[in-house]
Design a protein around this motif. Structure first.
Motif, mmCIF file in Angstrom:
data_model
loop_
_atom_site.group_PDB
_atom_site.id
_atom_site.type_symbol
_atom_site.label_atom_id
_atom_site.label_comp_id
_atom_site.label_asym_id
_atom_site.label_seq_id
_atom_site.Cartn_x
_atom_site.Cartn_y
_atom_site.Cartn_z
ATOM 1 N N LEU A 121 0.819 -1.209 0.000
ATOM 2 C CA LEU A 121 0.000 0.000 0.000
ATOM 3 C C LEU A 121 0.856 1.263 0.000
ATOM 4 O O LEU A 121 0.547 2.230 -0.711
ATOM 5 N N LEU A 122 1.933 1.259 0.765
ATOM 6 C CA LEU A 122 2.796 2.436 0.807
ATOM 7 C C LEU A 122 3.550 2.611 -0.508
ATOM 8 O O LEU A 122 3.755 3.739 -0.968
ATOM 9 N N SER A 123 3.952 1.495 -1.133
ATOM 10 C CA SER A 123 4.627 1.573 -2.431
ATOM 11 C C SER A 123 3.697 2.183 -3.472
ATOM 12 O O SER A 123 4.104 3.056 -4.251
ATOM 13 N N LYS A 124 2.449 1.732 -3.473
ATOM 14 C CA LYS A 124 1.460 2.275 -4.414
ATOM 15 C C LYS A 124 1.218 3.759 -4.134
ATOM 16 O O LYS A 124 1.153 4.577 -5.062
ATOM 17 N N PHE A 125 1.099 4.115 -2.869
ATOM 18 C CA PHE A 125 0.842 5.512 -2.492
ATOM 19 C C PHE A 125 1.991 6.415 -2.918
ATOM 20 O O PHE A 125 1.775 7.497 -3.469
ATOM 21 N N ILE A 126 3.220 5.971 -2.674
ATOM 22 C CA ILE A 126 4.389 6.773 -3.035
ATOM 23 C C ILE A 126 4.423 7.047 -4.530
ATOM 24 O O ILE A 126 4.620 8.187 -4.976
ATOM 25 N N MET A 127 4.225 6.005 -5.331
ATOM 26 C CA MET A 127 4.282 6.165 -6.778
ATOM 27 C C MET A 127 3.077 6.931 -7.311
ATOM 28 O O MET A 127 3.181 7.671 -8.293
ATOM 29 N N TYR A 128 1.923 6.776 -6.661
ATOM 30 C CA TYR A 128 0.736 7.547 -7.061
ATOM 31 C C TYR A 128 0.975 9.037 -6.849
ATOM 32 O O TYR A 128 0.671 9.860 -7.718
ATOM 33 N N GLN A 129 1.529 9.396 -5.694
ATOM 34 C CA GLN A 129 1.820 10.799 -5.412
ATOM 35 C C GLN A 129 2.845 11.356 -6.399
ATOM 36 O O GLN A 129 2.732 12.492 -6.854
ATOM 37 N N PHE A 130 3.828 10.550 -6.748
ATOM 38 C CA PHE A 130 4.850 10.977 -7.700
ATOM 39 C C PHE A 130 4.230 11.240 -9.072
ATOM 40 O O PHE A 130 4.469 12.287 -9.693
ATOM 41 N N VAL A 131 3.424 10.302 -9.556
ATOM 42 C CA VAL A 131 2.792 10.454 -10.879
ATOM 43 C C VAL A 131 1.804 11.606 -10.864
ATOM 44 O O VAL A 131 1.744 12.399 -11.818
ATOM 45 N N LEU A 132 1.012 11.734 -9.801
ATOM 46 C CA LEU A 132 0.051 12.823 -9.700
ATOM 47 C C LEU A 132 0.747 14.177 -9.753
ATOM 48 O O LEU A 132 0.285 15.100 -10.439
ATOM 49 N N THR A 133 1.853 14.302 -9.050
ATOM 50 C CA THR A 133 2.600 15.560 -9.042
ATOM 51 C C THR A 133 3.154 15.873 -10.428
ATOM 52 O O THR A 133 3.050 17.013 -10.911
ATOM 53 N N CYS A 134 3.728 14.870 -11.083
ATOM 54 C CA CYS A 134 4.275 15.079 -12.434
ATOM 55 C C CYS A 134 3.168 15.377 -13.434
ATOM 56 O O CYS A 134 3.303 16.276 -14.282
ATOM 57 N N TYR A 135 2.070 14.646 -13.343
ATOM 58 C CA TYR A 135 0.923 14.846 -14.223
ATOM 59 C C TYR A 135 0.394 16.271 -14.069
ATOM 60 O O TYR A 135 0.153 16.986 -15.059
ATOM 61 N N SER A 136 0.235 16.688 -12.815
ATOM 62 C CA SER A 136 -0.276 18.032 -12.524
ATOM 63 C C SER A 136 0.688 19.103 -13.002
ATOM 64 O O SER A 136 0.264 20.155 -13.508
ATOM 65 N N ILE A 163 1.335 23.007 -4.862
ATOM 66 C CA ILE A 163 2.469 23.182 -3.944
ATOM 67 C C ILE A 163 2.389 22.161 -2.811
ATOM 68 O O ILE A 163 3.398 21.562 -2.417
ATOM 69 N N ILE A 164 1.182 21.947 -2.284
ATOM 70 C CA ILE A 164 1.009 20.969 -1.203
ATOM 71 C C ILE A 164 1.386 19.570 -1.679
ATOM 72 O O ILE A 164 2.112 18.833 -0.988
ATOM 73 N N ASN A 165 0.892 19.192 -2.869
ATOM 74 C CA ASN A 165 1.243 17.874 -3.414
ATOM 75 C C ASN A 165 2.743 17.748 -3.639
ATOM 76 O O ASN A 165 3.342 16.692 -3.394
ATOM 77 N N THR A 166 3.356 18.835 -4.100
ATOM 78 C CA THR A 166 4.798 18.822 -4.337
ATOM 79 C C THR A 166 5.565 18.673 -3.032
ATOM 80 O O THR A 166 6.550 17.922 -2.958
ATOM 81 N N ILE A 167 5.106 19.371 -1.998
ATOM 82 C CA ILE A 167 5.752 19.254 -0.683
ATOM 83 C C ILE A 167 5.651 17.826 -0.168
ATOM 84 O O ILE A 167 6.624 17.284 0.395
ATOM 85 N N VAL A 168 4.490 17.195 -0.379
ATOM 86 C CA VAL A 168 4.300 15.810 0.063
ATOM 87 C C VAL A 168 5.313 14.889 -0.599
ATOM 88 O O VAL A 168 5.971 14.083 0.070
ATOM 89 N N ILE A 169 5.466 15.019 -1.912
ATOM 90 C CA ILE A 169 6.384 14.117 -2.609
ATOM 91 C C ILE A 169 7.839 14.432 -2.253
ATOM 92 O O ILE A 169 8.674 13.527 -2.153
ATOM 93 N N ILE A 170 8.141 15.723 -2.017
ATOM 94 C CA ILE A 170 9.501 16.085 -1.587
ATOM 95 C C ILE A 170 9.809 15.466 -0.225
ATOM 96 O O ILE A 170 10.893 14.911 0.003
ATOM 97 N N LEU A 171 8.838 15.549 0.696
ATOM 98 C CA LEU A 171 9.025 14.959 2.019
ATOM 99 C C LEU A 171 9.204 13.446 1.923
ATOM 100 O O LEU A 171 10.016 12.857 2.650
ATOM 101 N N LEU A 172 8.425 12.829 1.025
ATOM 102 C CA LEU A 172 8.548 11.385 0.854
ATOM 103 C C LEU A 172 9.947 11.006 0.362
ATOM 104 O O LEU A 172 10.551 10.045 0.843
ATOM 105 N N PHE A 173 10.460 11.785 -0.593
ATOM 106 C CA PHE A 173 11.801 11.497 -1.101
ATOM 107 C C PHE A 173 12.878 11.840 -0.066
ATOM 108 O O PHE A 173 13.941 11.199 -0.035
ATOM 109 N N MET A 174 12.611 12.838 0.758
ATOM 110 C CA MET A 174 13.555 13.136 1.839
ATOM 111 C C MET A 174 13.662 11.963 2.810
ATOM 112 O O MET A 174 14.733 11.679 3.348
#
Length: 370
Positions: A121-136, A163-174
């Motif tokens: 579930l976390l793997s799917k969530f991480i990649m979903y957030q990444f794709v959503l951010t890039c798509y957006s 910006i919020i979505n971007t911060i989320v994915i940045i935090l995830l990668f951090m």
């Protein structure tokens, strides 16, 4: 997640559904409403429903792909049910916070070890957030100038959501590359919150509460870091999840276009319509209400008010908002609610009635990724 809280959220959603009916009546007017019902193409409605099913299917396919890497005996039928239940709990909880915990619960009741379920579930969530951010980002870059002149206040909200979505994915990668600094920062944040009077009264009432919160935050950070380590070792899985999420989001964004052509309308291109839909999602993302009630409907109406109009000036924005909202919000609630009531009887799974998120120490130890 408590049963009373679920019931309250369902009541709120039911009231919102009633308001949606009145909303359609007052926005479009009675004559336009009758004309809309007569004009809508049934085949287009069925296709829109199919797109929603595709959205659910690729949600499940993504989770299942991750789950099979560590738990090969997983059955897709059960993963699909868990995905639907996750959609249901996402819809009835603020900021979609209830989906993943309940999915972990149901996976464990289907016999999936908690550590495997959480990893998938976390793997799917991480990649979903990444794709959503890039798509957006692509849509925002391509269409910001087009929409900024006519929809300046709305676009400000869109940028804020992005910006919020971007911060989320940045935090995830951090978490993936800077676990120790992030953990120190999180612990510092908990200690700071414990000193603020309002938060101290509501969340951290004693030194024991503060220490428990710190340990919980550290546990979450460790789990996310372990999942990044897991994903980095699976490049093929990364590619598959990216493809699955692109298809999933495209199916979701395309629903409005199918509704548009279902009314026999023309003159607005596909990319403009999915751009509007993506903007609505960006605005809805940071609204702390179940399903972003009010914000989703309002932003959808404003973005599509000039699009859902025929050559004779007849407006279809109200009924189109209702159809879109029913398919993407109320339909998952209906399907998920029915499934949650009967899944225990047909699959020998007990349905939670109290807080199923409280884990024993033994379960928490089992959930750690080796």
């Amino acid at each position: 997640m408590k049963k009373k809280s679920n019931k309250l959220n369902l009541i709120i959603c039911a009231i919102a559904f009633v308001f949606m009916i009145f909303y359609v009546y007052f926005v479009d007017g009675f004559d336009n409403l009758i004309n809309s019902i007569q004009k809508i193409n049934v085949g287009a409605l069925l296709l829109a429903v199919l797109l929603m099913v595709i959205y659910w299917a690729f949600e499940a396919i993504g989770v299942h792909a991750s789950l099979r890497t560590t738990y090969p005996q997983a059955k897709f039928s059960r993963t699909f049910m868990v995905a639907l239940l996750g959609q249901y709990f996402n819809c009835i909880t603020p900021s979609s916070t209830g989906g993943q915990p309940m999915q972990v619960y149901y996976f464990t009741k289907f016999g999936v070890p908690m550590s495997h379920a959480m990893t998938a579930l976390l793997s799917k969530f991480i990649m979903y957030q990444f794709v959503l951010t890039c798509y957006s980002a692509v849509i925002l870059f391509a269409r910001f100038s087009t929409f900024s002149s006519d929809y300046a206040p709305l676009m400000a909200l869109v940028v804020f959501g992005f910006i919020i979505n971007t911060i989320v994915i940045i935090l995830l990668f951090m978490l993936a590359f800077f676990k120790k600094p992030v953990k120190k920062l999180a612990v510092w944040a908990v200690k700071l919150i414990s000193k603020i009077h309002i938060f101290k009264l509501r969340f951290i009432k004693s030194e024991e509460d503060k220490q428990a919160k710190i340990e919980a935050v550290e546990k979450i950070i460790d789990e996310y870091h372990d999942n990044f380590v897991f994903i980095k070792k699976k490049p093929l899985l990364i590619v598959r999840l990216i493809i699955y999420n692109i298809i999933q989001l495209t199916a979701y964004f395309s629903i409005s276009f199918i509704i548009y052509i279902g009314f026999g309308l023309s003159g607005t291109d596909y990319f403009t319509i999915i751009s509007c839909q993506a903007f609505v999602l960006m605005i809805s993302a940071f609204m702390p209400l179940p399903g972003a009630l009010g914000a989703a409907e309002g932003s959808y109406t404003l973005f599509f008010s000039k699009i859902f109009v025929d050559g004779e000036g007849n407006k279809f924005v109200g009924i189109s908002t209702f159809i879109w909202r029913f398919l993407t919000f109320y339909l998952p609630i209906i399907v998920g609610l029915i499934l949650s009531l009967f899944v225990g009887k047909f699959m020998n799974v007990s349905v939670p009635d109290k807080s199923t998120l409280a884990l024993t120490e033994e379960e928490m130890k089992e959930s750690s990724i080796e």
